[in-house]
Write a protein that holds these residues in place. Sequence first.
Motif, PDB file in Angstrom:
ATOM      1  N   ASN A   1       0.810  -1.231   0.000  1.00 38.87           N
ATOM      2  CA  ASN A   1       0.000   0.000   0.000  1.00 38.87           C
ATOM      3  C   ASN A   1       0.841   1.279   0.000  1.00 38.87           C
ATOM      4  OD1 ASN A   1       0.931   0.149   2.628  1.00 38.87           O
ATOM      5  ND2 ASN A   1      -0.977  -0.620   3.527  1.00 38.87           N
ATOM      6  N   GLY A   2       2.166   1.164   0.063  1.00 39.31           N
ATOM      7  CA  GLY A   2       3.016   2.349  -0.013  1.00 39.31           C
ATOM      8  C   GLY A   2       3.082   3.176   1.248  1.00 39.31           C
ATOM      9  N   GLU A   3       2.692   2.626   2.419  1.00 38.08           N
ATOM     10  CA  GLU A   3       2.760   3.373   3.673  1.00 38.08           C
ATOM     11  C   GLU A   3       4.203   3.388   4.207  1.00 38.08           C
ATOM     12  OE1 GLU A   3      -1.721   2.590   5.489  1.00 38.08           O
ATOM     13  OE2 GLU A   3       0.033   1.582   6.361  1.00 38.08           O
ATOM     14  N   ILE A   4       4.694   4.601   4.535  1.00 34.55           N
ATOM     15  CA  ILE A   4       6.015   4.758   5.158  1.00 34.55           C
ATOM     16  C   ILE A   4       5.790   5.006   6.645  1.00 34.55           C
ATOM     17  CG2 ILE A   4       8.146   6.107   5.207  1.00 34.55           C
ATOM     18  CD1 ILE A   4       7.644   6.875   2.322  1.00 34.55           C
ATOM     19  N   SER A   5       6.408   4.182   7.497  1.00 31.03           N
ATOM     20  CA  SER A   5       6.211   4.271   8.947  1.00 31.03           C
ATOM     21  C   SER A   5       7.568   4.315   9.671  1.00 31.03           C
ATOM     22  CB  SER A   5       5.378   3.083   9.453  1.00 31.03           C
ATOM     23  OG  SER A   5       6.012   1.864   9.118  1.00 31.03           O
ATOM     24  N   ILE A   6       7.473   4.681  10.960  1.00 32.94           N
ATOM     25  CA  ILE A   6       8.668   4.771  11.803  1.00 32.94           C
ATOM     26  C   ILE A   6       9.023   3.371  12.289  1.00 32.94           C
ATOM     27  CG2 ILE A   6       9.672   5.787  13.866  1.00 32.94           C
ATOM     28  CD1 ILE A   6       9.094   7.775  11.693  1.00 32.94           C
ATOM     29  N   ASN A   7      10.247   2.984  12.017  1.00 32.37           N
ATOM     30  CA  ASN A   7      10.691   1.641  12.398  1.00 32.37           C
ATOM     31  C   ASN A   7      11.680   1.653  13.568  1.00 32.37           C
ATOM     32  OD1 ASN A   7      10.711  -1.205  11.943  1.00 32.37           O
ATOM     33  ND2 ASN A   7      12.758  -1.000  11.034  1.00 32.37           N
TER      34      ASN A   7
END
Length: 821
Positions: A299-305
């Motif tokens: 889905n192309g979601e960029i999150s904090i890892n």
Amino acid sequence: MDIRGFCQCWKWQVVCSFLLCSWGWVSGQLRYSIVEESEPGTLVGNVAQDLGIKRAELSQRRIHLRSEKYQRYFSVNQANGGLVVKDRIDRESLCGSSPSCLLQIEVVAENPVELFTLEIEILDINDNSPSFLSNDRIINISEIFASPGAQFALEIAKDLDVGVNGVSQYTLNTNPYFSLSVKNRKDGTLIPQLILEKVLDREEKQEHHLILTAIDGGEPARSGTCRITIIVLDINDNAPVFNQSVYKISIRENLPLNTVILTLNATDQDDGANGEIQFSFDDHTSESALEIFSLNEQNGEISINAHVDFEEQSFYELSIKAIDKGFPSLQGNCIVQVEIKDVNDNQPDITFTSVTNDIPENAQLGDVVGYFHVRDKDSGKNGEIKLDLSPNVPFKIKYLKNRYAFVSDGSLDREETPQYTIELTASDLGSPPLYRKKRVTIEVSDINDNAPVFTQSTYNAFIMENSDPGTLLCTVSATDLDEGVNSDLVYSIVESQIDGSSVSSFVYIHSNDGNIYAQRSFDYEQIQVLQITIKVEDSGSPQLSSTVPVFIFILDTNDNPPSLLYPEHSEDLIVHERIPKSTSAGYLVTKLSAVDLDSGHNAWLVFTLIDPISYSSFQVSKLTGEVRTVRGLQETENMEQQLVISISDQGTPPLSTTVTVLVSSGADEVIVERPKSGDFLTNSKPPSDMTLYLIISLVAISLVSLVTFMILLVKCLKDSYDYSSSCCILGGSQSKSYTDQYQPALYLNTDGTLKYMEVRMVPPGSQGQSYQTILPPDPEHQDFSIVQSLNYPQLKDVYQEASTEGNSSNDSRNVSSNFIV
């Protein structure tokens, strides 16, 4: 030409170091340059000279470096003040890919304490070759839709070096179908792209093999290669397209994990599998960004890892690619720029760069106790700091040369307050404010104003003669009211002469614990008492000291056998005597006179007749050595008889000498009348003038003793001004000199002859004549106890008492020296 670019040439790196050093100094900043991988010992620059410190002051100033991170790489030569390389320097491990590698190090100079900032620039050398993440890369290109001029992204090569030593160009092997285009990104990174020059025909050639070479700008240049395989495919003629080519977003640091910060949107005009898109990071995304951010490929979601920290990095650039599932797959690209905003999440950090743990009580107002830095990693108001100090302390904070200092602000008294605990509070101006406290303990040191003092005013030691060298004699002990180095005591022996020899050849003292050891084996017959002076010094500046007398008494052991003096005898101790045949009972055959060099019991002699056959005719007096007949001799008896006589002392174990007396009988007229028992003292010319010699010896010994002890008395009276107690006493409470304590005594036999003379040092209270004559009791009541010359304890009892009470006893001691004549 830029001086930094000029310094990249390794041949001019040494010259460059000094050029940059001079350039930095002129600009007002102490700064040096050194190339990485320099050999340990390489001179960076002369810190002392550049700081204006004279060479003669180097040992006093004690220049050293202060840096938690970089101190191990450099050191200051204490002899000349030169800054030299201490350990291998790898620029890439220190600064990574940063174009500038500048190390901040503080230089600390003591006495007085000063702090300077030193910047060392690590210059890069070309010690790393460019490398590709993958040595083999496969690119799929459709034969139908790939028209000339189409571009294909290639993997960039990474080079740990920077500047001209980094990747400066890409080359591609000659190929009619493809050429290489290199773009220069804003940050200076070169982006290689593959350009299609002519239409591909899969039926003509299915694969194309290319070699991409990355070359750096070093001298000599280094390179790395990547093999590229071009596979010509069909169909899928539409690549995914992002709705924006560049996304710009801002986020706060310390966001919770898994927080979604952006959702990418890309479309593909193809249908079915050729239109299904997968998102992923491409090869241009930095490793640090890959650790922080994650991308959902569906889905192309960029999150904090991971934890986002503004202080570590405030900006990230993400390179995203969208690949469809066609065959061959096509991709679209976009850039996501993420800006990190600061929040007040860091407490102020207090770092003490130099702190004097102790300060003398006579410190002046304004003396610097230590330097410290206060830093807050936050920015803006969140990074502004105010300082508070605990109240009622004689110290204050002063701002000096871009750093803070503790300085004295009142009088110090170690006796009143030996220690101060200072609490420093640093708080920022953020909302809410954060603060940190740090405590510093400062000791008030004493000045060296107390001299060491011995625990006793005098020491007595006893040692048996013939003891092994290294025997412990006694231990002296002193105390010092000062502290630290001012109370570190060192014991030594005051140099003097004993019988022409240095005192150090007789005894040795351990400098730390005060143990006194014998350096040699002593002979009581040569020396009975040693007087030495022990000195103790502290280690303060200036040094203070005191002395104490130590008397070492040598105790006699039974190491000398009796020696026959009279009558005349051969080397085999055989004596010839003649007596008349008409001898009656009690006739004096001879008188044996012997001497023992030992004293006391060890010199008490007993005469014993060994041959039991002779008991019926002769007898020997145990104490006087007189040999007499028991009965009258008969005409029929042997003309010559042999008497074996043992002369033994009373030592433990006893030593003895055996004398053989050959008694022969003859005509009465040829026998010369033997001297009577008392003739040894009354006759004007006794046999061999023995008595005369003994009297002369007695007078000589008395005179020498008197002169010696008069000299001692004068010396002690002179030295009494220097000692707290007299050096001429054996105990702490006595004041009489040795001349009053030495008294000779004469011991006579029952017949008035001189047995031996004894010179004793008697206790200070004895009232005796200068010369005592001790006469044994009546022969019928003779016993060994008659040799007790004086009624006071023997030296052996004194030694046992000293062993029980310890060397610290100040009681009187009795020492006797026997001169047997």
